[in-house]
Write an enzyme that holds these catalytic residues in place. Structure first.
Site, PDB file in Angstrom:
ATOM      1  N   LYS A   1       1.008  -6.503  -8.131  1.00  0.00           N
ATOM      2  CA  LYS A   1       1.639  -7.107  -6.887  1.00  0.00           C
ATOM      3  C   LYS A   1       0.206  -7.307  -6.710  1.00  0.00           C
ATOM      4  O   LYS A   1      -0.943  -6.809  -5.843  1.00  0.00           O
ATOM      5  CB  LYS A   1       2.513  -7.178  -5.962  1.00  0.00           C
ATOM      6  CG  LYS A   1       2.750  -8.670  -5.531  1.00  0.00           C
ATOM      7  CD  LYS A   1       2.939  -8.101  -3.454  1.00  0.00           C
ATOM      8  CE  LYS A   1       1.995  -7.791  -2.642  1.00  0.00           C
ATOM      9  NZ  LYS A   1       0.839  -8.559  -2.407  1.00  0.00           N
TER      10      LYS A   1
ATOM     11  N   GLU B   1      -6.488   3.604  -1.546  1.00  0.00           N
ATOM     12  CA  GLU B   1      -8.004   3.588  -1.115  1.00  0.00           C
ATOM     13  C   GLU B   1      -7.710   2.382  -0.047  1.00  0.00           C
ATOM     14  O   GLU B   1      -7.417   0.967  -0.208  1.00  0.00           O
ATOM     15  CB  GLU B   1      -8.647   2.367  -2.791  1.00  0.00           C
ATOM     16  CG  GLU B   1      -9.899   3.111  -2.877  1.00  0.00           C
ATOM     17  CD  GLU B   1     -10.627   1.842  -1.564  1.00  0.00           C
ATOM     18  OE1 GLU B   1     -11.017   1.627  -0.446  1.00  0.00           O
ATOM     19  OE2 GLU B   1     -11.518   1.120  -2.299  1.00  0.00           O
TER      20      GLU B   1
ATOM     21  N   CYS C   1     -15.313  -2.251   1.019  1.00  0.00           N
ATOM     22  CA  CYS C   1     -15.028  -1.650   1.656  1.00  0.00           C
ATOM     23  C   CYS C   1     -16.529   0.167   1.357  1.00  0.00           C
ATOM     24  O   CYS C   1     -15.941   0.352   2.403  1.00  0.00           O
ATOM     25  CB  CYS C   1     -13.833  -1.039   1.100  1.00  0.00           C
ATOM     26  SG  CYS C   1     -13.865  -0.849  -0.305  1.00  0.00           S
TER      27      CYS C   1
ATOM     28  N   GLU D   1     -12.861  -0.644  10.962  1.00  0.00           N
ATOM     29  CA  GLU D   1     -13.109  -1.742  10.083  1.00  0.00           C
ATOM     30  C   GLU D   1     -13.408  -3.068  10.232  1.00  0.00           C
ATOM     31  O   GLU D   1     -12.094  -3.680  10.870  1.00  0.00           O
ATOM     32  CB  GLU D   1     -12.300  -1.514   8.769  1.00  0.00           C
ATOM     33  CG  GLU D   1     -13.149  -1.722   7.367  1.00  0.00           C
ATOM     34  CD  GLU D   1     -12.197  -1.786   6.012  1.00  0.00           C
ATOM     35  OE1 GLU D   1     -12.802  -1.130   4.792  1.00  0.00           O
ATOM     36  OE2 GLU D   1     -10.672  -2.057   6.450  1.00  0.00           O
TER      37      GLU D   1
HETATM   38  P1  NAD Z   1      -3.517  -5.834   3.648  1.00  0.00           P
HETATM   39  O1  NAD Z   1      -3.797  -3.985   3.651  1.00  0.00           O
HETATM   40  O2  NAD Z   1      -2.351  -5.991   4.696  1.00  0.00           O
HETATM   41  O3  NAD Z   1      -3.159  -5.897   2.191  1.00  0.00           O
HETATM   42  C1  NAD Z   1      -3.582  -5.806   1.102  1.00  0.00           C
HETATM   43  C2  NAD Z   1      -2.293  -5.485   0.044  1.00  0.00           C
HETATM   44  O4  NAD Z   1      -1.465  -4.930   0.633  1.00  0.00           O
HETATM   45  C3  NAD Z   1      -1.945  -6.732  -0.770  1.00  0.00           C
HETATM   46  O5  NAD Z   1      -1.395  -7.128  -1.929  1.00  0.00           O
HETATM   47  C4  NAD Z   1      -0.799  -7.312   0.061  1.00  0.00           C
HETATM   48  O6  NAD Z   1       0.323  -8.054   0.048  1.00  0.00           O
HETATM   49  C5  NAD Z   1      -0.034  -5.256   0.445  1.00  0.00           C
HETATM   50  N1  NAD Z   1       0.603  -5.292   1.306  1.00  0.00           N
HETATM   51  C6  NAD Z   1       0.725  -5.455   2.487  1.00  0.00           C
HETATM   52  N2  NAD Z   1       1.290  -4.469   3.769  1.00  0.00           N
HETATM   53  C7  NAD Z   1       2.810  -3.702   2.804  1.00  0.00           C
HETATM   54  C8  NAD Z   1       3.091  -3.111   2.833  1.00  0.00           C
HETATM   55  N3  NAD Z   1       4.324  -2.469   3.825  1.00  0.00           N
HETATM   56  N4  NAD Z   1       3.885  -2.385   1.447  1.00  0.00           N
HETATM   57  C9  NAD Z   1       3.152  -2.776   0.630  1.00  0.00           C
HETATM   58  N5  NAD Z   1       1.981  -4.047   0.251  1.00  0.00           N
HETATM   59  C10 NAD Z   1       1.504  -3.788   1.232  1.00  0.00           C
HETATM   60  O7  NAD Z   1      -4.588  -6.273   4.011  1.00  0.00           O
HETATM   61  P2  NAD Z   1      -5.217  -7.237   4.270  1.00  0.00           P
HETATM   62  O8  NAD Z   1      -3.735  -7.539   6.283  1.00  0.00           O
HETATM   63  O9  NAD Z   1      -4.815  -8.227   4.414  1.00  0.00           O
HETATM   64  O10 NAD Z   1      -6.739  -7.199   5.549  1.00  0.00           O
HETATM   65  C11 NAD Z   1      -6.120  -6.720   6.718  1.00  0.00           C
HETATM   66  C12 NAD Z   1      -7.738  -5.426   7.161  1.00  0.00           C
HETATM   67  O11 NAD Z   1      -7.669  -4.618   5.832  1.00  0.00           O
HETATM   68  C13 NAD Z   1      -8.509  -5.805   6.639  1.00  0.00           C
HETATM   69  O12 NAD Z   1      -9.292  -6.824   7.659  1.00  0.00           O
HETATM   70  C14 NAD Z   1      -9.957  -4.621   6.048  1.00  0.00           C
HETATM   71  O13 NAD Z   1     -10.312  -4.555   7.160  1.00  0.00           O
HETATM   72  C15 NAD Z   1      -8.373  -4.260   5.169  1.00  0.00           C
HETATM   73  N6  NAD Z   1      -8.808  -3.798   3.444  1.00  0.00           N
HETATM   74  C16 NAD Z   1      -9.771  -3.206   3.295  1.00  0.00           C
HETATM   75  C17 NAD Z   1      -9.154  -3.677   1.329  1.00  0.00           C
HETATM   76  C18 NAD Z   1      -9.958  -2.684   0.678  1.00  0.00           C
HETATM   77  O14 NAD Z   1     -11.014  -2.328  -0.155  1.00  0.00           O
HETATM   78  N7  NAD Z   1      -9.567  -1.356   0.858  1.00  0.00           N
HETATM   79  C19 NAD Z   1      -9.089  -5.146   1.064  1.00  0.00           C
HETATM   80  C20 NAD Z   1      -8.075  -6.001   1.789  1.00  0.00           C
HETATM   81  C21 NAD Z   1      -8.323  -5.520   3.638  1.00  0.00           C
END
Ligand code: NAD
Length: 476
Positions: free
Chosen positions: A175, A248, A282, A379
């Site tokens: 996904k 990660e 990250c 972050e």
């Molecule tokens: P997020 O963690 O919500 O989203 C990342 C992925 O996880 C997306 O595909 C999302 O649909 C999925 N997801 C979200 N909640 C989930 C759940 N409960 N179960 C399974 N999958 C789930 O990221 P975001 O809200 O878009 O960003 C928030 C913060 O996360 C950013 O500001 C940043 O600090 C961090 N982030 C980190 C990375 C990284 O590379 N480690 C990447 C994106 C965001």
């Protein structure tokens, strides 16, 4: 009328039955560029069914054939570079040249590494450990794996997930992030031209769909790159059904600069590596820790470098980096910049003008923050660098390690002793010396502490998508 995106299941695009459509928008113009479904349980089940059926034959495909498929996908990516770049640019606004170089070309190279790695998997020994009996280890794929990717480098993150999983002989339900699904769908189509149907399936949706993936009983493992919050949710679901989790979850990378470093070079590279991809990386430098005797000099050099960078142009070719990815993230970052503590000083950058187009943020340098301030601890995922002084090597280690994240770090020095001791003492999954952010397919990428566990890239990641089985033969 924007197109309604479809899931890619069993080798075909199929409309999702989930009803909660939402708009995918450009972070540059705010315009709707596509409509995405939120896949529901029926969609997710269909994808896992396809992946389970495909695993029946994919599991016994030879490493040589898996290698051939991965190499063909790498070629396919390069041949369709422009299509991948356009699809991703619509969703991220990243400069097209960055997507072409850092995600398509680098992604193809990484797939070629995984293609080779498919033929290198091994068990540790085969011998008579008990008299009259021969034992050996079979290294096997896990089965069907669930994978969840973020929005910062949508294509690169998809490659890092599917490369090792396919090399090891697994099948996949992936996904992508809800805000950046389009390049992953192109990748799925290109993979469909070389892999058997059902080996790589993509379902679209938000966190609720991600939750369905991580709860699914067919999945033997769930891998996610994203926030700590999402990682915790995934690990909790995985624990309930006793499946593996691979997390990660971001970072808060320090760059530790000693007075003996080449300060001009350090400032140039630190600014570049702190603002690359608008800081939505990250491993980006977010915390500059500098020996107090050269604090003011380094801050001035960083500010001079910041002044050279371009962002905010509608023509992406003019930008060194693009916008923040989405409205919610932009609002979070703006709020953090509006609420900087009084004891801190904004040297350059800061809150974007109210009437600015797109989610662009200027390179921002902040001094005077305390170690327990939110901007130092959490972050930011934006082109924002904080600068704190240190007076001794011990204090540098204490400040650098004094956050919950532990993904990446760097040391800037010409003194071998500093470099060697800091490499040992920095509690991060990666330590760079006199550089930062650079990755190679052969080396592992992954963190400690709240940054999660599990390695991407390298043979370590391929092994994480395998299990070992002991087989013992009685010889008589
Ligand atoms: P997020 O963690 O919500 O989203 C990342 C992925 O996880 C997306 O595909 C999302 O649909 C999925 N997801 C979200 N909640 C989930 C759940 N409960 N179960 C399974 N999958 C789930 O990221 P975001 O809200 O878009 O960003 C928030 C913060 O996360 C950013 O500001 C940043 O600090 C961090 N982030 C980190 C990375 C990284 O590379 N480690 C990447 C994106 C965001």
């Amino acid at each position: 009328m924007s197109s309604r995106l479809e899931n890619y299941i069993n080798g075909s695009f199929v409309a999702a039955s989930g009803s909660g459509d939402f708009d995918v928008t450009s972070p540059v113009t705010g315009e709707r560029v596509a409509v995405s479904p939120v896949s529901d349980a029926a969609d997710v089940d269909a994808a896992f069914r396809a992946a389970r059926e495909a695993f029946g034959s994919w599991r016994s495909v030879t490493p040589s054939e898996r290698q051939r498929c991965l190499l063909a996908l790498a070629d396919n990516m390069e041949q369709h570079s422009e299509e991948l770049v356009e699809a991703q640019h619509r969703n991220t606004g990243q400069p097209r040249r960055i997507i072409a170089e850092e995600e398509v070309a680098a992604g193809a190279d990484q797939l070629r590494f995984f293609a080779g790695a498919a033929r290198l998997l091994e068990g540790r020994g085969a011998a008579e450990y008990l008299e009259g009996h021969t034992s050996y280890v079979r290294r096997e794929p896990l089965g069907v794996v669930a994978q969840i990717t973020p929005w910062n480098f949508p294509l690169m993150m998809a490659v890092w997930k599917i490369g090792p999983a396919l090399a090891a002989g697994n099948t996949i339900v992936l996904k992508p992030s809800e805000t950046t699904p389009e390049s992953t769908l192109v990748l799925a189509r290109l993979a469909g031209e070389v892999f058997p149907a059902g080996v790589f399936n993509v379902v679209l949706g938000d966190g609720s769909t991600g939750q369905l993936l991580s709860e699914n009983d067919t999945a033997a493992m769930v891998a996610i790159t994203g926030s700590v919050r999402a990682g915790q949710a995934v690990a909790t679901s995985a624990a309930k059904s006793v499946k593996r989790a691979h997390l990660e979850l971001g970072g808060k990378a320090p760059a530790v600069v000693f007075a003996d470093a080449d300060l001009e070079k350090a400032a140039e590279m630190i600014l570049t590596f702190g603002t690359f991809n608008a800081g939505q990386d990250c491993t980006a430098v977010t915390r500059v820790l500098v020996q107090d005797s050269v604090h003011d000099e380094l801050v001035a050099l960083l500010a001079a470098q910041a002044a050279k960078l371009t962002t905010g142009e509608l023509d992406d070719a003019k930008n060194d980096y693009g916008p923040l990815n989405n409205a919610r993230h932009f609002e979070t970052v703006c709020n953090k910049l509006k609420n900087i503590p009084e004891h801190a000083t904004v040297i350059t950058g800061g809150v974007p003008a109210e009437d600015a187009a797109g989610f662009f943020v200027e390179p921002t340098i902040i001094t005077g923050l305390h170690q327990d301030d939110e901007l130092v601890q959490e972050e930011t995922f934006a082109p924002v660098l904080t600068v704190q002084p240190f007076s001794s090597e011990a204090q540098a280690v204490e400040l650098a390690n004094g956050v919950d994240y532990a993904l990446a770090s760097s040391v800037w020095t010409t003194n071998q002793g500093h470099a060697m001791r800091m490499s040992r003492d920095l509690d991060f999954g990666c330590v760079w010396v006199n550089t930062h952010l650079l990755l190679v397919a052969e080396m592992p990428h992954g963190g400690f502490k709240s940054s999660g566990y599990g390695k991407d890239l390298s043979i370590y990641s391929v092994e994480e998508y395998t299990r070992v089985k002991h087989v013992m033969h009685a010889l008589d």
